[in-house]
Write a protein that holds these residues in place. Structure first.
Motif, PDB file in Angstrom:
ATOM      1  N   TYR A   1      -1.053   8.999   3.855  1.00 28.59           N
ATOM      2  CA  TYR A   1      -1.535   7.370   4.849  1.00 28.59           C
ATOM      3  C   TYR A   1      -2.952   7.726   5.119  1.00 28.59           C
ATOM      4  CZ  TYR A   1       3.518   6.938   4.718  1.00 28.59           C
ATOM      5  OH  TYR A   1       4.961   6.750   4.396  1.00 28.59           O
TER       6      TYR A   1
ATOM      7  N   LYS B   1       9.685  14.916 -11.791  1.00 29.80           N
ATOM      8  CA  LYS B   1      10.442  13.603 -11.145  1.00 29.80           C
ATOM      9  C   LYS B   1      11.799  13.583 -11.380  1.00 29.80           C
ATOM     10  CE  LYS B   1       6.485  10.322 -10.718  1.00 29.80           C
ATOM     11  NZ  LYS B   1       5.772   9.124 -11.161  1.00 29.80           N
TER      12      LYS B   1
ATOM     13  N   TYR C   1      11.411  15.615   7.171  1.00 32.94           N
ATOM     14  CA  TYR C   1      12.480  16.526   6.533  1.00 32.94           C
ATOM     15  C   TYR C   1      13.314  17.326   7.637  1.00 32.94           C
ATOM     16  CZ  TYR C   1      10.794  15.849   1.847  1.00 32.94           C
ATOM     17  OH  TYR C   1      10.653  15.436   0.520  1.00 32.94           O
TER      18      TYR C   1
ATOM     19  N   ALA D   1      17.920  16.626  -1.270  1.00 29.57           N
ATOM     20  CA  ALA D   1      16.461  16.333  -1.016  1.00 29.57           C
ATOM     21  C   ALA D   1      15.743  17.332  -0.098  1.00 29.57           C
ATOM     22  CB  ALA D   1      16.264  14.928  -0.335  1.00 29.57           C
TER      23      ALA D   1
ATOM     24  N   ALA E   1       8.631   3.047  -7.383  1.00 26.69           N
ATOM     25  CA  ALA E   1       8.326   4.314  -6.488  1.00 26.69           C
ATOM     26  C   ALA E   1       8.259   5.673  -7.598  1.00 26.69           C
ATOM     27  CB  ALA E   1       9.406   4.496  -5.574  1.00 26.69           C
ATOM     28  N   SER E   2       8.510   5.353  -8.541  1.00 26.41           N
ATOM     29  CA  SER E   2       8.688   6.673  -9.560  1.00 26.41           C
ATOM     30  C   SER E   2       8.065   6.447 -10.956  1.00 26.41           C
ATOM     31  CB  SER E   2       9.845   7.388  -9.563  1.00 26.41           C
ATOM     32  OG  SER E   2      10.939   5.980  -9.940  1.00 26.41           O
TER      33      SER E   2
ATOM     34  N   ARG F   1       0.777  -1.125  -0.014  1.00 25.82           N
ATOM     35  CA  ARG F   1      -0.024  -0.018   0.140  1.00 25.82           C
ATOM     36  C   ARG F   1       0.965   1.322  -0.043  1.00 25.82           C
ATOM     37  NH1 ARG F   1      -4.179  -0.204   4.578  1.00 25.82           N
ATOM     38  NH2 ARG F   1      -4.585   1.769   3.409  1.00 25.82           N
ATOM     39  N   GLU F   2       2.082   1.064   0.669  1.00 28.62           N
ATOM     40  CA  GLU F   2       2.888   2.181   0.632  1.00 28.62           C
ATOM     41  C   GLU F   2       3.298   2.627  -0.928  1.00 28.62           C
ATOM     42  OE1 GLU F   2       4.963   4.919   2.957  1.00 28.62           O
ATOM     43  OE2 GLU F   2       5.641   3.094   4.148  1.00 28.62           O
TER      44      GLU F   2
ATOM     45  N   LEU G   1      13.634  11.602  -8.395  1.00 31.92           N
ATOM     46  CA  LEU G   1      13.226  10.207  -8.506  1.00 31.92           C
ATOM     47  C   LEU G   1      13.486   9.394  -9.670  1.00 31.92           C
ATOM     48  CD1 LEU G   1       9.671  10.833  -7.183  1.00 31.92           C
ATOM     49  CD2 LEU G   1      11.308   9.455  -5.868  1.00 31.92           C
ATOM     50  N   LEU G   2      13.663  10.306 -10.816  1.00 31.75           N
ATOM     51  CA  LEU G   2      14.186   9.647 -12.045  1.00 31.75           C
ATOM     52  C   LEU G   2      15.287  10.223 -12.283  1.00 31.75           C
ATOM     53  CD1 LEU G   2      10.889   9.645 -14.247  1.00 31.75           C
ATOM     54  CD2 LEU G   2      11.829   7.981 -13.047  1.00 31.75           C
TER      55      LEU G   2
ATOM     56  N   SER H   1      -0.709  11.723  -2.187  1.00 33.26           N
ATOM     57  CA  SER H   1       0.004  10.396  -1.742  1.00 33.26           C
ATOM     58  C   SER H   1       0.207  10.779  -0.183  1.00 33.26           C
ATOM     59  CB  SER H   1       1.541  10.362  -2.065  1.00 33.26           C
ATOM     60  OG  SER H   1       1.551  10.507  -3.568  1.00 33.26           O
TER      61      SER H   1
ATOM     62  N   GLY I   1       1.225   5.729  -3.247  1.00 32.66           N
ATOM     63  CA  GLY I   1       2.272   6.513  -3.557  1.00 32.66           C
ATOM     64  C   GLY I   1       3.073   7.335  -2.423  1.00 32.66           C
ATOM     65  N   THR I   2       2.743   6.847  -1.438  1.00 34.94           N
ATOM     66  CA  THR I   2       3.792   7.527  -0.061  1.00 34.94           C
ATOM     67  C   THR I   2       5.134   7.010  -0.353  1.00 34.94           C
ATOM     68  OG1 THR I   2       2.797   5.639   1.015  1.00 34.94           O
ATOM     69  CG2 THR I   2       1.721   7.792   1.430  1.00 34.94           C
TER      70      THR I   2
ATOM     71  N   VAL J   1      12.857  16.315  -9.061  1.00 33.90           N
ATOM     72  CA  VAL J   1      12.945  15.933  -7.721  1.00 33.90           C
ATOM     73  C   VAL J   1      14.232  14.735  -7.417  1.00 33.90           C
ATOM     74  CG1 VAL J   1      11.780  14.550  -5.952  1.00 33.90           C
ATOM     75  CG2 VAL J   1      10.491  16.051  -7.299  1.00 33.90           C
TER      76      VAL J   1
ATOM     77  N   VAL K   1      15.140  10.674   3.590  1.00 33.00           N
ATOM     78  CA  VAL K   1      14.903   9.323   4.139  1.00 33.00           C
ATOM     79  C   VAL K   1      15.812   8.237   3.248  1.00 33.00           C
ATOM     80  CG1 VAL K   1      13.637   7.273   4.387  1.00 33.00           C
ATOM     81  CG2 VAL K   1      12.927   9.381   5.363  1.00 33.00           C
ATOM     82  N   THR K   2      16.482   7.397   3.869  1.00 34.93           N
ATOM     83  CA  THR K   2      17.270   6.306   3.199  1.00 34.93           C
ATOM     84  C   THR K   2      16.594   5.110   3.011  1.00 34.93           C
ATOM     85  OG1 THR K   2      18.603   5.451   4.931  1.00 34.93           O
ATOM     86  CG2 THR K   2      19.454   7.360   3.843  1.00 34.93           C
TER      87      THR K   2
ATOM     88  N   ARG L   1      20.565  12.871  -2.634  1.00 33.12           N
ATOM     89  CA  ARG L   1      20.113  13.027  -1.441  1.00 33.12           C
ATOM     90  C   ARG L   1      20.525  14.281  -0.679  1.00 33.12           C
ATOM     91  NH1 ARG L   1      17.322   9.485   0.357  1.00 33.12           N
ATOM     92  NH2 ARG L   1      17.922   7.897  -1.134  1.00 33.12           N
TER      93      ARG L   1
ATOM     94  N   ARG M   1      12.959   0.779  -4.206  1.00 39.18           N
ATOM     95  CA  ARG M   1      12.791   1.803  -5.122  1.00 39.18           C
ATOM     96  C   ARG M   1      11.895   1.400  -6.214  1.00 39.18           C
ATOM     97  NH1 ARG M   1      15.874   6.914  -5.176  1.00 39.18           N
ATOM     98  NH2 ARG M   1      14.539   7.366  -6.945  1.00 39.18           N
TER      99      ARG M   1
ATOM    100  N   GLU N   1       6.786   6.929  -3.046  1.00 41.53           N
ATOM    101  CA  GLU N   1       7.557   7.871  -4.035  1.00 41.53           C
ATOM    102  C   GLU N   1       7.759   9.053  -2.936  1.00 41.53           C
ATOM    103  OE1 GLU N   1       5.671   8.566  -7.643  1.00 41.53           O
ATOM    104  OE2 GLU N   1       5.762  10.738  -7.123  1.00 41.53           O
ATOM    105  N   ARG N   2       6.962   9.488  -2.203  1.00 45.60           N
ATOM    106  CA  ARG N   2       7.134  10.679  -1.363  1.00 45.60           C
ATOM    107  C   ARG N   2       8.377  10.739  -0.445  1.00 45.60           C
ATOM    108  NH1 ARG N   2       1.917  14.039  -0.249  1.00 45.60           N
ATOM    109  NH2 ARG N   2       2.800  15.794  -0.790  1.00 45.60           N
ATOM    110  N   LEU N   3       8.417   9.051   0.034  1.00 45.45           N
ATOM    111  CA  LEU N   3       9.391   9.054   1.090  1.00 45.45           C
ATOM    112  C   LEU N   3      10.850   8.851   0.300  1.00 45.45           C
ATOM    113  CD1 LEU N   3       8.274   5.993   3.416  1.00 45.45           C
ATOM    114  CD2 LEU N   3       8.963   8.409   3.891  1.00 45.45           C
ATOM    115  N   MET N   4      10.899   8.333  -0.996  1.00 43.14           N
ATOM    116  CA  MET N   4      11.883   8.294  -1.694  1.00 43.14           C
ATOM    117  C   MET N   4      12.429   9.736  -2.311  1.00 43.14           C
ATOM    118  SD  MET N   4      13.164   5.164  -1.797  1.00 43.14           S
ATOM    119  CE  MET N   4      12.805   4.932  -0.313  1.00 43.14           C
ATOM    120  N   ALA N   5      11.612  10.635  -2.339  1.00 44.25           N
ATOM    121  CA  ALA N   5      12.112  12.052  -2.657  1.00 44.25           C
ATOM    122  C   ALA N   5      12.427  12.688  -1.747  1.00 44.25           C
ATOM    123  CB  ALA N   5      10.786  12.674  -3.263  1.00 44.25           C
ATOM    124  N   SER N   6      12.333  12.274  -0.309  1.00 51.10           N
ATOM    125  CA  SER N   6      12.894  12.837   0.883  1.00 51.10           C
ATOM    126  C   SER N   6      14.184  12.368   1.303  1.00 51.10           C
ATOM    127  CB  SER N   6      11.716  12.331   2.099  1.00 51.10           C
ATOM    128  OG  SER N   6      12.122  11.293   2.461  1.00 51.10           O
TER     129      SER N   6
ATOM    130  N   TYR O   1       8.059  18.512  -2.271  1.00 52.00           N
ATOM    131  CA  TYR O   1       7.460  17.887  -3.692  1.00 52.00           C
ATOM    132  C   TYR O   1       5.991  17.498  -3.214  1.00 52.00           C
ATOM    133  CZ  TYR O   1       6.668  13.879  -6.822  1.00 52.00           C
ATOM    134  OH  TYR O   1       6.128  13.051  -7.785  1.00 52.00           O
TER     135      TYR O   1
END
Ligand SMILES: Nc1ncnc2c1ncn2[C@@H]1O[C@H](COP(=O)(O)OP(=O)(O)OP(=O)(O)O)[C@@H](O)[C@H]1O
Ligand SMILES: [Mg+2]
Lengths: 243, 252
Positions: free
Chosen positions: B92, B54, B108, B79, A242-243, A73-74, B59-60, B90, A78-79, B57, A88-89, B76, A239, A81-86, B84
């Motif tokens: 929860y 993307k 963040y 970031a 994720a995009s 579900r993550e 992502l791609l 997106s 699409g969350t 950002v 966060v590792t 990173r 990943r 994707e948001r995490l991967m843009a942040s 974004y």
């Protein structure tokens, strides 16, 4: 410790707690299963033998399924994707999920153990804290396996199909219902590469023979190795999509 | 000649391409966005707006060409400079609006509880979701989810905002509120990149490009683009059609 892992763990926990029905099922389903098993084996010694195996199996099953679906579900909402843009590792994400699901899986384990001991009247040796540590390692492997597997599922239907593919064979071949030695040789080999085999073996040694963690060191090492390998695999494919 | 990082444009895209198998989603595209403005990406479905965002950002990764954000290659490390907002809200769905915003605030790096609490409240009030902050996202309307999603992108007050269709599903009144806020953000030095289909958004942008088939077909301020059609009454819509037909004629 990856810096954002605890934040992610906290979120995973909050998400599950807010989903009341899932919470109730997490507690109720294992009790119903253990109750049925207890009632269908009138002979106590059989219950004693089956119970450790069931505890290991239920931990694997629920941790795998809950993590897999949460992670799916993550991805689909699409969350991820948001995490991967942040900042966060990927390690943050894997470790965060591990911590988040430990809490539930261990709570479930305690409920099952107390239920089998006090309600079904099974006889156990071994110390409780050692059972819990061993169980933690089984859960860790199940969580990382769940994350890894979920990358190959596009939706919940597909994720559920992985149960007969990944979980059921382990149940049949881990020596839960009949000893591994009675199986054809090629199946014995297959059983040797399945993590549940070691989980059942180790937990039985602790709970039936009163072994300590050192005695089951080999099983523990195999399970830790499995967890490390699946964590790396999970982080590698994280990943995807994720995009 | 090494330029000061702080003097470089907010976004520099140099001949970047990206393709999904045989589909060229972004095709040798070059673009420069100065700091402190709102910049529109306008174009029909499939023009490559989301893909470009993307790429910005991180992502791609572009298959060729290069991309710089605030003077640095995307990684990173860049970031945290970016806010974004994905095209699909997106979020929860079990968590409340506030829990969602708080989660992204932590991610963040807003670790101080008091500071974070204040910023979360500010941004939720801004998108007018403060009274509904305790509701699960799954119980919110589509437009409300859109607002929470925007709040998640804004909460850490990044210098560069990449918003993929942020005004879709908003009622007209809230659209005006949003644009007032966007203008305030650029006034404070932030750079906004906004993709959209509506000429209403386009008219609000300081500068914009028309995109089609992964490339930029025209760019400038809304007035410049209208003037290029050489018709005094031209709207942005006319301008967009004008450039598309111009492109078709040149291809023919
Ligand atoms: N994940 C994907 N896999 C394959 N092709 C994709 C994928 N995402 C986008 N594309 C293709 O890339 C092209 C550009 O898509 P993109 O999403 O960037 O367009 P867009 O301008 O954002 O459109 P819209 O206004 O509908 O959001 C389209 O032809 C699309 O089909
Ligand atoms: Mg798009």
């Amino acid at each position: 410790m990856p810096s954002h892992a605890l934040t992610i763990a906290g979120r995973v926990i909050r998400q599950l707690i807010r989903d009341r029905r899932t919470m109730v099922l997490i507690i109720l389903v294992p009790l119903v299963m253990m109750g049925l098993i207890g009632a269908s084996f009138p002979d106590e010694s059989v219950l004693d033998y089956i119970a450790p195996a069931m505890i290991a199996t239920l931990a694997l099953f629920f941790s795998f399924l809950l993590t897999g679906i949460s992670f799916l579900r993550e991805r689909s909402q699409g969350t991820l994707e948001r995490l991967m843009a942040s900042p966060v590792t990927r390690l943050d994400v894997v470790v965060g999920y591990l911590f988040g699901f430990f809490l539930f899986a261990l709570a479930q384990t305690s409920i099952i153990i107390f239920f089998t001991i006090y309600v079904l009247g099974a006889n156990f040796m071994g110390e409780l804290w050692q059972i819990f540590i061993f169980q933690t390692v089984i859960i860790a492997g199940a969580v990382t396996l769940g994350i890894f597997t979920s990358t190959f599922a596009r939706n919940e239907f597909q994720m559920v199909q992985f149960i007969p593919l990944i979980i059921t064979p382990q149940i049949f071949m881990a020596g839960i219902l009949w000893p591994v030695e009675q199986m054809p040789e090629y199946l014995q080999w297959l059983s040797k590469i399945m993590p549940l085999t070691y989980g059942v073996e180790g937990l039985r040694d602790i709970m039936l023979a009163g072994a300590n963690l050192l005695d089951v060191g080999f099983e523990l090492a195999v399970l830790i190795g499995f967890t490390i390998v699946t964590s790396i695999l999970a982080a590698t494919v994280l990943r995807r999509g994720a995009s | 000649m090494a330029q000061e990082k702080s003097a470089r444009p907010a976004v520099e895209v140099d001949n970047a391409s990206f393709n999904y198998r045989e589909i060229k989603a972004v095709d040798r595209l070059s673009l420069q966005v100065p700091r402190g403005i709102s910049f529109g990406l306008l174009g029909p479905n499939g023009a490559g707006k989301t893909t470009l965002i993307k790429l910005l950002v991180g992502l791609l990764k572009p298959k060729s060409g290069s991309i710089r954000i605030l003077g640095e290659a995307t990684s990173r490390k860049t970031a945290h400079l970016i806010g974004y907002m994905p095209q699909l809200h997106s979020l929860y769905s079990e968590l409340s609006a506030m829990q969602n915003v708080d989660f992204f605030a932590r991610i963040y790096g807003l670790s101080d509880k008091k500071e974070r609490g204040q910023k979360v409240e500010d941004v939720l009030r801004l998108v007018e979701m403060w009274p509904r902050r305790k509701d699960s996202v799954m119980n919110l309307s589509g437009g409300m989810r859109q607002r929470v999603s925007l709040a998640c992108a804004l909460v850490h007050r990044p210098p560069l905002l990449l918003l993929d269709e942020p005004t879709v599903g908003l009622d007209p009144e809230l659209r005006v509120t949003f644009w007032d806020y966007f203008t305030r953000l650029t006034g404070e030095g932030a750079t906004l990149i906004i993709s959209s289909h509506t000429m209403d958004d386009a008219a609000h942008c300081d500068s914009l490009v028309f995109m089609r088939a992964g490339t930029v077909i025209a760019g400038g301020t809304p007035d410049e683009l209208k003037q290029a059609t050489a018709k005094p009454e031209a709207t942005l819509e006319d301008a967009f059609l004008y450039f598309i037909h111009l492109g078709d004629k040149q291809h023919a």
